[in-house]
Design a protein around this motif. Sequence first.
Motif, PDB file in Angstrom:
ATOM      1  N   ARG A 176       2.736 -68.644 -27.865  1.00 42.32           N
ATOM      2  CA  ARG A 176       3.197 -69.265 -26.799  1.00 42.32           C
ATOM      3  C   ARG A 176       2.018 -69.825 -25.949  1.00 42.32           C
ATOM      4  NH1 ARG A 176       8.125 -69.186 -24.330  1.00 42.32           N
ATOM      5  NH2 ARG A 176       8.604 -67.142 -25.533  1.00 42.32           N
ATOM      6  N   GLU A 177       0.936 -68.757 -25.839  1.00 44.07           N
ATOM      7  CA  GLU A 177      -0.198 -69.316 -24.933  1.00 44.07           C
ATOM      8  C   GLU A 177      -1.403 -69.667 -25.862  1.00 44.07           C
ATOM      9  OE1 GLU A 177       1.346 -66.153 -24.639  1.00 44.07           O
ATOM     10  OE2 GLU A 177       2.666 -67.087 -23.131  1.00 44.07           O
ATOM     11  N   ARG A 178      -1.708 -69.234 -27.150  1.00 52.00           N
ATOM     12  CA  ARG A 178      -2.855 -69.345 -27.911  1.00 52.00           C
ATOM     13  C   ARG A 178      -2.781 -70.682 -28.277  1.00 52.00           C
ATOM     14  NH1 ARG A 178      -4.539 -65.349 -25.589  1.00 52.00           N
ATOM     15  NH2 ARG A 178      -4.898 -63.391 -26.389  1.00 52.00           N
ATOM     16  N   VAL A 179      -1.573 -71.270 -28.737  1.00 48.53           N
ATOM     17  CA  VAL A 179      -1.701 -72.720 -29.372  1.00 48.53           C
ATOM     18  C   VAL A 179      -2.269 -73.753 -28.231  1.00 48.53           C
ATOM     19  CG1 VAL A 179      -0.526 -74.624 -30.301  1.00 48.53           C
ATOM     20  CG2 VAL A 179       0.084 -72.009 -31.279  1.00 48.53           C
ATOM     21  N   PRO A 180      -1.575 -73.533 -27.137  1.00 42.41           N
ATOM     22  CA  PRO A 180      -2.200 -74.520 -25.973  1.00 42.41           C
ATOM     23  C   PRO A 180      -4.004 -74.310 -25.566  1.00 42.41           C
ATOM     24  CG  PRO A 180      -0.065 -73.775 -25.294  1.00 42.41           C
ATOM     25  CD  PRO A 180      -0.377 -73.184 -26.506  1.00 42.41           C
ATOM     26  N   ALA A 181      -4.043 -73.113 -25.856  1.00 50.22           N
ATOM     27  CA  ALA A 181      -5.640 -72.949 -25.865  1.00 50.22           C
ATOM     28  C   ALA A 181      -6.354 -73.515 -27.125  1.00 50.22           C
ATOM     29  CB  ALA A 181      -6.004 -71.381 -25.900  1.00 50.22           C
ATOM     30  N   MET A 182      -5.862 -73.636 -28.294  1.00 49.28           N
ATOM     31  CA  MET A 182      -6.409 -74.214 -29.204  1.00 49.28           C
ATOM     32  C   MET A 182      -6.641 -75.631 -29.000  1.00 49.28           C
ATOM     33  SD  MET A 182      -5.664 -72.005 -32.679  1.00 49.28           S
ATOM     34  CE  MET A 182      -3.817 -71.361 -31.955  1.00 49.28           C
ATOM     35  N   ALA A 183      -5.527 -76.376 -28.414  1.00 49.44           N
ATOM     36  CA  ALA A 183      -5.567 -77.600 -28.255  1.00 49.44           C
ATOM     37  C   ALA A 183      -6.670 -78.150 -27.246  1.00 49.44           C
ATOM     38  CB  ALA A 183      -4.254 -77.992 -27.407  1.00 49.44           C
ATOM     39  N   ASP A 184      -6.968 -77.431 -26.280  1.00 48.69           N
ATOM     40  CA  ASP A 184      -8.138 -77.769 -25.260  1.00 48.69           C
ATOM     41  C   ASP A 184      -9.215 -77.217 -26.005  1.00 48.69           C
ATOM     42  OD1 ASP A 184      -6.208 -77.805 -23.376  1.00 48.69           O
ATOM     43  OD2 ASP A 184      -6.326 -75.857 -22.639  1.00 48.69           O
ATOM     44  N   TRP A 185      -9.310 -76.225 -26.987  1.00 49.38           N
ATOM     45  CA  TRP A 185     -10.547 -76.355 -27.769  1.00 49.38           C
ATOM     46  C   TRP A 185     -10.901 -77.565 -28.699  1.00 49.38           C
ATOM     47  CZ3 TRP A 185     -10.522 -71.885 -32.090  1.00 49.38           C
ATOM     48  CH2 TRP A 185     -11.770 -71.938 -32.708  1.00 49.38           C
ATOM     49  N   ALA A 186      -9.930 -77.913 -29.319  1.00 49.25           N
ATOM     50  CA  ALA A 186     -10.286 -79.286 -29.993  1.00 49.25           C
ATOM     51  C   ALA A 186     -10.840 -80.478 -29.165  1.00 49.25           C
ATOM     52  CB  ALA A 186      -8.995 -79.465 -30.889  1.00 49.25           C
ATOM     53  N   VAL A 187     -10.121 -80.511 -28.035  1.00 53.90           N
ATOM     54  CA  VAL A 187     -10.340 -81.547 -26.976  1.00 53.90           C
ATOM     55  C   VAL A 187     -11.968 -81.327 -26.833  1.00 53.90           C
ATOM     56  CG1 VAL A 187     -10.024 -82.573 -24.502  1.00 53.90           C
ATOM     57  CG2 VAL A 187      -8.152 -81.950 -26.062  1.00 53.90           C
TER      58      VAL A 187
ATOM     59  N   THR B 213      10.041 -74.862 -31.481  1.00 52.29           N
ATOM     60  CA  THR B 213       9.128 -74.513 -30.433  1.00 52.29           C
ATOM     61  C   THR B 213       8.965 -75.277 -29.194  1.00 52.29           C
ATOM     62  OG1 THR B 213       7.160 -75.500 -31.318  1.00 52.29           O
ATOM     63  CG2 THR B 213       7.807 -73.304 -31.965  1.00 52.29           C
ATOM     64  N   ALA B 214       9.369 -76.598 -29.304  1.00 45.27           N
ATOM     65  CA  ALA B 214       9.232 -77.407 -28.088  1.00 45.27           C
ATOM     66  C   ALA B 214      10.381 -77.028 -27.117  1.00 45.27           C
ATOM     67  CB  ALA B 214       9.564 -78.837 -28.499  1.00 45.27           C
ATOM     68  N   LYS B 215      11.376 -76.392 -27.299  1.00 47.21           N
ATOM     69  CA  LYS B 215      12.231 -75.975 -26.296  1.00 47.21           C
ATOM     70  C   LYS B 215      11.328 -74.977 -25.585  1.00 47.21           C
ATOM     71  CE  LYS B 215      15.897 -76.395 -29.844  1.00 47.21           C
ATOM     72  NZ  LYS B 215      16.954 -75.657 -30.811  1.00 47.21           N
ATOM     73  N   GLU B 216      10.582 -74.107 -25.819  1.00 42.10           N
ATOM     74  CA  GLU B 216       9.682 -73.051 -25.204  1.00 42.10           C
ATOM     75  C   GLU B 216       8.697 -73.407 -24.288  1.00 42.10           C
ATOM     76  OE1 GLU B 216      10.799 -69.964 -25.498  1.00 42.10           O
ATOM     77  OE2 GLU B 216      12.270 -70.663 -26.776  1.00 42.10           O
ATOM     78  N   ARG B 217       8.021 -74.652 -24.668  1.00 44.48           N
ATOM     79  CA  ARG B 217       6.979 -75.273 -23.642  1.00 44.48           C
ATOM     80  C   ARG B 217       6.482 -76.441 -24.701  1.00 44.48           C
ATOM     81  NH1 ARG B 217       4.953 -74.270 -28.100  1.00 44.48           N
ATOM     82  NH2 ARG B 217       3.260 -72.381 -28.679  1.00 44.48           N
ATOM     83  N   ALA B 218       5.945 -77.554 -23.808  1.00 43.02           N
ATOM     84  CA  ALA B 218       5.427 -78.800 -24.649  1.00 43.02           C
ATOM     85  C   ALA B 218       3.741 -78.683 -24.550  1.00 43.02           C
ATOM     86  CB  ALA B 218       5.499 -80.062 -23.918  1.00 43.02           C
ATOM     87  N   ILE B 219       3.098 -79.130 -25.537  1.00 43.44           N
ATOM     88  CA  ILE B 219       1.549 -79.054 -25.531  1.00 43.44           C
ATOM     89  C   ILE B 219       1.159 -80.464 -25.685  1.00 43.44           C
ATOM     90  CG2 ILE B 219      -0.297 -77.899 -26.736  1.00 43.44           C
ATOM     91  CD1 ILE B 219       1.592 -76.148 -28.335  1.00 43.44           C
ATOM     92  N   PRO B 220       1.174 -81.248 -24.590  1.00 46.78           N
ATOM     93  CA  PRO B 220       0.519 -82.766 -24.789  1.00 46.78           C
ATOM     94  C   PRO B 220      -0.575 -83.191 -25.414  1.00 46.78           C
ATOM     95  CG  PRO B 220       1.831 -82.255 -22.776  1.00 46.78           C
ATOM     96  CD  PRO B 220       1.572 -80.977 -23.389  1.00 46.78           C
ATOM     97  N   PRO B 221      -1.830 -82.141 -24.838  1.00 46.42           N
ATOM     98  CA  PRO B 221      -3.176 -82.450 -25.507  1.00 46.42           C
ATOM     99  C   PRO B 221      -3.021 -82.548 -27.140  1.00 46.42           C
ATOM    100  CG  PRO B 221      -3.403 -80.468 -23.829  1.00 46.42           C
ATOM    101  CD  PRO B 221      -1.884 -80.915 -24.213  1.00 46.42           C
ATOM    102  N   LEU B 222      -2.339 -81.828 -27.840  1.00 44.84           N
ATOM    103  CA  LEU B 222      -2.187 -81.904 -29.149  1.00 44.84           C
ATOM    104  C   LEU B 222      -1.833 -83.389 -29.606  1.00 44.84           C
ATOM    105  CD1 LEU B 222      -0.606 -78.681 -30.517  1.00 44.84           C
ATOM    106  CD2 LEU B 222      -2.816 -79.608 -30.788  1.00 44.84           C
ATOM    107  N   ASP B 223      -1.014 -83.950 -29.024  1.00 42.90           N
ATOM    108  CA  ASP B 223      -0.908 -85.637 -29.231  1.00 42.90           C
ATOM    109  C   ASP B 223      -1.948 -86.333 -29.109  1.00 42.90           C
ATOM    110  OD1 ASP B 223       1.936 -85.223 -29.746  1.00 42.90           O
ATOM    111  OD2 ASP B 223       2.457 -85.213 -27.434  1.00 42.90           O
ATOM    112  N   ASP B 224      -2.771 -86.044 -28.267  1.00 44.18           N
ATOM    113  CA  ASP B 224      -4.151 -86.858 -27.790  1.00 44.18           C
ATOM    114  C   ASP B 224      -4.960 -86.488 -29.050  1.00 44.18           C
ATOM    115  OD1 ASP B 224      -3.203 -87.580 -25.672  1.00 44.18           O
ATOM    116  OD2 ASP B 224      -4.015 -86.020 -24.355  1.00 44.18           O
TER     117      ASP B 224
END
Length: 354
Positions: free
Chosen positions: A334-345, A181-192
């Motif tokens: 594609r969009e939902r997982v980045p939104a979940m990363a923001d939720w965790a933050v 999936t990283a080829k589609e988009r990155a999700i940096p907040p999940l690393d944080d």
Amino acid sequence: MTSKEYTDRLVDEGALTDYLEAELGPADEYSVERFSGGHSNETLFVTWGDYDLVLRRPPPGETADSAHDVIREHHVMDALQETDVRVPTTVLACDDHDLIGSDFYVMEQEKGVVLRDEEPDRFTDPDTRRRVGAELIDRLAEIHTVDYEAVRLEGFGRPEGYTERQVDRWHQQLEWAFEVTAKERAIPPLDDVHSWLAANVPDSHPHALVHGDYKLDNVIFGSEDPPEIAGIVDWEMSTLGDPRSDLAWLLTYWRDADDPPCAIPELVPTFTDREGYPTKADIVDRYEAATDVTFEHEQFYRALAVYKLAAICEMFFRRHLEGNADNPMYPKMRERVPAMADWAVRIIEGDEPV
């Protein structure tokens, strides 16, 4: 791929016929229908004569290590048959991949109502909603207070260090998904989020049997009034571990009236903010009273639950990209997982208290 083609990948109906006939005897009536409402292991409804059965197997294609272990799922349900924990009746388990291409197990179908996308009319009055909330919490308490040694589950997991291993496990599952999936988009907040979780693991925690995926649409309400939970399903992530993780997972799938917009409305029910349902704070209070377990470190557990959900959904996205799924929800990750990363933050930063 059509739904029929996908179902054909899941089960060789001829081989299954031979197996069921050998184990259960001949049947005049036989049919197999895929249940399309699940999002992890595959569920098929099987009619075999007078038996109404459910077959559970992993999804096709490559899966992450340790995911989708249906034999383990069967083992815990089988062990709980004579306890107060409400599970369907187990029938068979098979690890011979020559039959349908994977491990699978069979249980009796639990008839009843699952509250997933909307409330049936019978459940819409405030008193019934209060009963639904109470049932959900009290049945979770029964799981966490079962004597797991007395039911042959003392070796079912390693409760010591469970919470720290959960942080590592879901990080590894995410890394597996990111291979594609990283080829589609990155999700940096999940690393944080991962870094914060790794630095804030509680020093100790209670030990109990945990379900691993306990939420409203994994319980089946029977036909009686007032409603009671007749069966608890989807035990694939069950183990011996930290009961607070189950409570946090339940809260992840529960919405209060003043919550911000949902990061993943395809999975989280939108009706629990209506009159009669307990709030998240009410759920915690009732759970603590029923178990004598206090919900300490709640930001950690709730952030871990959202991180886990993000990992699961990113694995969905990989399966979609590889063509190993027939689920219209998966492309939305594609969009939902980045939104979940923001939720965790937001949980970590204290912007979404219980």
